[in-house]
Motif scaffolding. Structure first.
Motif, PDB file in Angstrom:
ATOM      1  N   LEU A  58     -74.182 -34.592  17.921  1.00  0.00           N
ATOM      2  CA  LEU A  58     -74.693 -33.558  18.830  1.00  0.00           C
ATOM      3  C   LEU A  58     -75.952 -34.024  19.553  1.00  0.00           C
ATOM      4  O   LEU A  58     -76.110 -33.797  20.760  1.00  0.00           O
ATOM      5  CB  LEU A  58     -74.991 -32.270  18.060  1.00  0.00           C
ATOM      6  CG  LEU A  58     -73.800 -31.410  17.715  1.00  0.00           C
ATOM      7  CD1 LEU A  58     -74.212 -30.255  16.811  1.00  0.00           C
ATOM      8  CD2 LEU A  58     -73.136 -30.871  18.969  1.00  0.00           C
ATOM      9  N   HIS A  59     -76.831 -34.660  18.820  1.00  0.00           N
ATOM     10  CA  HIS A  59     -78.058 -35.178  19.428  1.00  0.00           C
ATOM     11  C   HIS A  59     -77.721 -36.200  20.523  1.00  0.00           C
ATOM     12  O   HIS A  59     -78.302 -36.177  21.609  1.00  0.00           O
ATOM     13  CB  HIS A  59     -78.946 -35.805  18.352  1.00  0.00           C
ATOM     14  CG  HIS A  59     -80.194 -36.417  18.884  1.00  0.00           C
ATOM     15  ND1 HIS A  59     -81.253 -35.679  19.343  1.00  0.00           N
ATOM     16  CD2 HIS A  59     -80.528 -37.719  19.055  1.00  0.00           C
ATOM     17  CE1 HIS A  59     -82.195 -36.490  19.769  1.00  0.00           C
ATOM     18  NE2 HIS A  59     -81.789 -37.733  19.598  1.00  0.00           N
ATOM     19  N   LYS A  60     -76.774 -37.072  20.223  1.00  0.00           N
ATOM     20  CA  LYS A  60     -76.391 -38.118  21.191  1.00  0.00           C
ATOM     21  C   LYS A  60     -75.727 -37.530  22.438  1.00  0.00           C
ATOM     22  O   LYS A  60     -76.045 -37.923  23.556  1.00  0.00           O
ATOM     23  CB  LYS A  60     -75.437 -39.134  20.540  1.00  0.00           C
ATOM     24  CG  LYS A  60     -76.065 -39.979  19.477  1.00  0.00           C
ATOM     25  CD  LYS A  60     -76.970 -40.997  20.071  1.00  0.00           C
ATOM     26  CE  LYS A  60     -77.461 -41.957  19.007  1.00  0.00           C
ATOM     27  NZ  LYS A  60     -78.408 -42.916  19.543  1.00  0.00           N
ATOM     28  N   VAL A  61     -74.777 -36.605  22.248  1.00  0.00           N
ATOM     29  CA  VAL A  61     -74.039 -36.084  23.405  1.00  0.00           C
ATOM     30  C   VAL A  61     -74.923 -35.247  24.314  1.00  0.00           C
ATOM     31  O   VAL A  61     -74.605 -35.069  25.491  1.00  0.00           O
ATOM     32  CB  VAL A  61     -72.767 -35.284  23.016  1.00  0.00           C
ATOM     33  CG1 VAL A  61     -71.796 -36.162  22.256  1.00  0.00           C
ATOM     34  CG2 VAL A  61     -73.081 -34.021  22.274  1.00  0.00           C
ATOM     35  N   ARG A  62     -76.025 -34.753  23.804  1.00  0.00           N
ATOM     36  CA  ARG A  62     -76.946 -33.969  24.635  1.00  0.00           C
ATOM     37  C   ARG A  62     -77.853 -34.838  25.496  1.00  0.00           C
ATOM     38  O   ARG A  62     -78.521 -34.328  26.393  1.00  0.00           O
ATOM     39  CB  ARG A  62     -77.795 -33.056  23.751  1.00  0.00           C
ATOM     40  CG  ARG A  62     -76.985 -31.933  23.152  1.00  0.00           C
ATOM     41  CD  ARG A  62     -77.830 -31.066  22.276  1.00  0.00           C
ATOM     42  NE  ARG A  62     -77.035 -29.990  21.704  1.00  0.00           N
ATOM     43  CZ  ARG A  62     -77.292 -29.433  20.546  1.00  0.00           C
ATOM     44  NH1 ARG A  62     -78.314 -29.826  19.822  1.00  0.00           N
ATOM     45  NH2 ARG A  62     -76.530 -28.460  20.102  1.00  0.00           N
ATOM     46  N   GLN A  63     -77.884 -36.123  25.212  1.00  0.00           N
ATOM     47  CA  GLN A  63     -78.701 -37.023  26.022  1.00  0.00           C
ATOM     48  C   GLN A  63     -77.995 -37.262  27.356  1.00  0.00           C
ATOM     49  O   GLN A  63     -76.785 -37.513  27.385  1.00  0.00           O
ATOM     50  CB  GLN A  63     -78.935 -38.346  25.299  1.00  0.00           C
ATOM     51  CG  GLN A  63     -79.761 -38.198  24.040  1.00  0.00           C
ATOM     52  CD  GLN A  63     -79.904 -39.486  23.252  1.00  0.00           C
ATOM     53  OE1 GLN A  63     -79.285 -40.497  23.570  1.00  0.00           O
ATOM     54  NE2 GLN A  63     -80.708 -39.435  22.206  1.00  0.00           N
ATOM     55  N   PRO A  64     -78.728 -37.201  28.472  1.00  0.00           N
ATOM     56  CA  PRO A  64     -78.089 -37.318  29.785  1.00  0.00           C
ATOM     57  C   PRO A  64     -77.418 -38.664  30.036  1.00  0.00           C
ATOM     58  O   PRO A  64     -76.422 -38.737  30.756  1.00  0.00           O
ATOM     59  CB  PRO A  64     -79.236 -37.091  30.780  1.00  0.00           C
ATOM     60  CG  PRO A  64     -80.486 -37.089  29.995  1.00  0.00           C
ATOM     61  CD  PRO A  64     -80.155 -36.969  28.552  1.00  0.00           C
ATOM     62  N   ASP A  65     -77.906 -39.718  29.417  1.00  0.00           N
ATOM     63  CA  ASP A  65     -77.326 -41.042  29.657  1.00  0.00           C
ATOM     64  C   ASP A  65     -76.256 -41.428  28.632  1.00  0.00           C
ATOM     65  O   ASP A  65     -75.773 -42.555  28.620  1.00  0.00           O
ATOM     66  CB  ASP A  65     -78.428 -42.098  29.686  1.00  0.00           C
ATOM     67  CG  ASP A  65     -79.205 -42.184  28.379  1.00  0.00           C
ATOM     68  OD1 ASP A  65     -79.198 -41.200  27.611  1.00  0.00           O
ATOM     69  OD2 ASP A  65     -79.823 -43.236  28.131  1.00  0.00           O
ATOM     70  N   PHE A  66     -75.848 -40.476  27.768  1.00  0.00           N
ATOM     71  CA  PHE A  66     -74.841 -40.782  26.754  1.00  0.00           C
ATOM     72  C   PHE A  66     -73.497 -41.076  27.398  1.00  0.00           C
ATOM     73  O   PHE A  66     -73.037 -40.356  28.280  1.00  0.00           O
ATOM     74  CB  PHE A  66     -74.676 -39.620  25.770  1.00  0.00           C
ATOM     75  CG  PHE A  66     -73.581 -39.860  24.755  1.00  0.00           C
ATOM     76  CD1 PHE A  66     -73.774 -40.721  23.694  1.00  0.00           C
ATOM     77  CD2 PHE A  66     -72.341 -39.239  24.883  1.00  0.00           C
ATOM     78  CE1 PHE A  66     -72.772 -40.941  22.770  1.00  0.00           C
ATOM     79  CE2 PHE A  66     -71.327 -39.453  23.969  1.00  0.00           C
ATOM     80  CZ  PHE A  66     -71.547 -40.308  22.898  1.00  0.00           C
ATOM     81  N   GLN A  67     -72.896 -42.172  26.938  1.00  0.00           N
ATOM     82  CA  GLN A  67     -71.573 -42.542  27.427  1.00  0.00           C
ATOM     83  C   GLN A  67     -70.754 -43.025  26.231  1.00  0.00           C
ATOM     84  O   GLN A  67     -71.159 -43.960  25.534  1.00  0.00           O
ATOM     85  CB  GLN A  67     -71.708 -43.654  28.467  1.00  0.00           C
ATOM     86  CG  GLN A  67     -70.500 -43.823  29.317  1.00  0.00           C
ATOM     87  CD  GLN A  67     -70.783 -44.788  30.458  1.00  0.00           C
ATOM     88  OE1 GLN A  67     -71.638 -45.670  30.359  1.00  0.00           O
ATOM     89  NE2 GLN A  67     -70.060 -44.631  31.539  1.00  0.00           N
TER      90      GLN A  67
END
Length: 184
Positions: A58-67
């Protein structure tokens, strides 16, 4: 059975849709639980690790640059594996040297990663988990076949009774670890 793409599931996770969490547990928890229970863990450990991994995800997917560069299943499994190995290291259940065995060059999902250890591998893993003092004693006696008289001088033991007592205590440490491992 209705399927959902990884990207659609990630979108639902970002919006904290409860159904997305149910999908994660239904499809992704069983292989992770199998991995953890096959590698010194219990089902409760698997549940804890999976919940921690969901928080990381969840923390990762909320980051705008997550791919997402791998399948979501692979990505989540990788997070769980790293969390589990860290817990084993922190709790001294897995020697640091053994971590390399479980860490691959690439994070790919393999449904069956655990193989049955040989007798020598089991004994070696038990010995790595006892005190350094006992490791030294047992290796000298059983691996290097050092005579007890020489070992007594090296260890500054006063008599054979002390030597036998030290050997007994070290063997008991190994037995305790073996029994703990077999009861899991």
């Amino acid at each position: 059975m209705q399927t959902i793409s990884d990207n659609a599931l990630l979108d639902k996770l970002r919006s904290e849709d409860n159904a997305s969490f149910a999908v994660l547990y239904q499809y992704y928890f069983p292989p992770i639980a199998t991995y953890i229970t096959n590698n010194y863990g219990r089902n409760e450990d698997a549940e804890d690790i999976f919940q921690e991994a969901i928080i990381v995800l969840l923390h990762k997917v909320r980051q705008p640059d997550f791919q997402l560069t791998a399948a979501l299943k692979t990505y989540l499994f990788s997070i769980c594996r790293h969390l589990w190995l860290k817990r084993l290291r922190d709790n001294k259940l897995l020697p640091v040297a053994d971590v390399e065995i479980y860490q691959g060059e690439h994070d790919t999902f393999l449904p069956e990663l655990h193989r049955e250890k040989s007798k020598d591998e089991k004994v070696q893993s038990w010995i790595m988990r006892i005190t350094r003092h006992c490791q030294r004693i047992l290796k000298a006696i059983f691996f290097y076949r050092e005579p007890m008289d020489i070992l007594m001088k090296k260890m500054n033991w006063k008599n054979k009774h002390t030597a036998a007592n030290q050997q007994y205590k070290c063997i008991q440490q190994v037995k305790k670890i073996r029994q703990t491992e077999e009861s899991i």
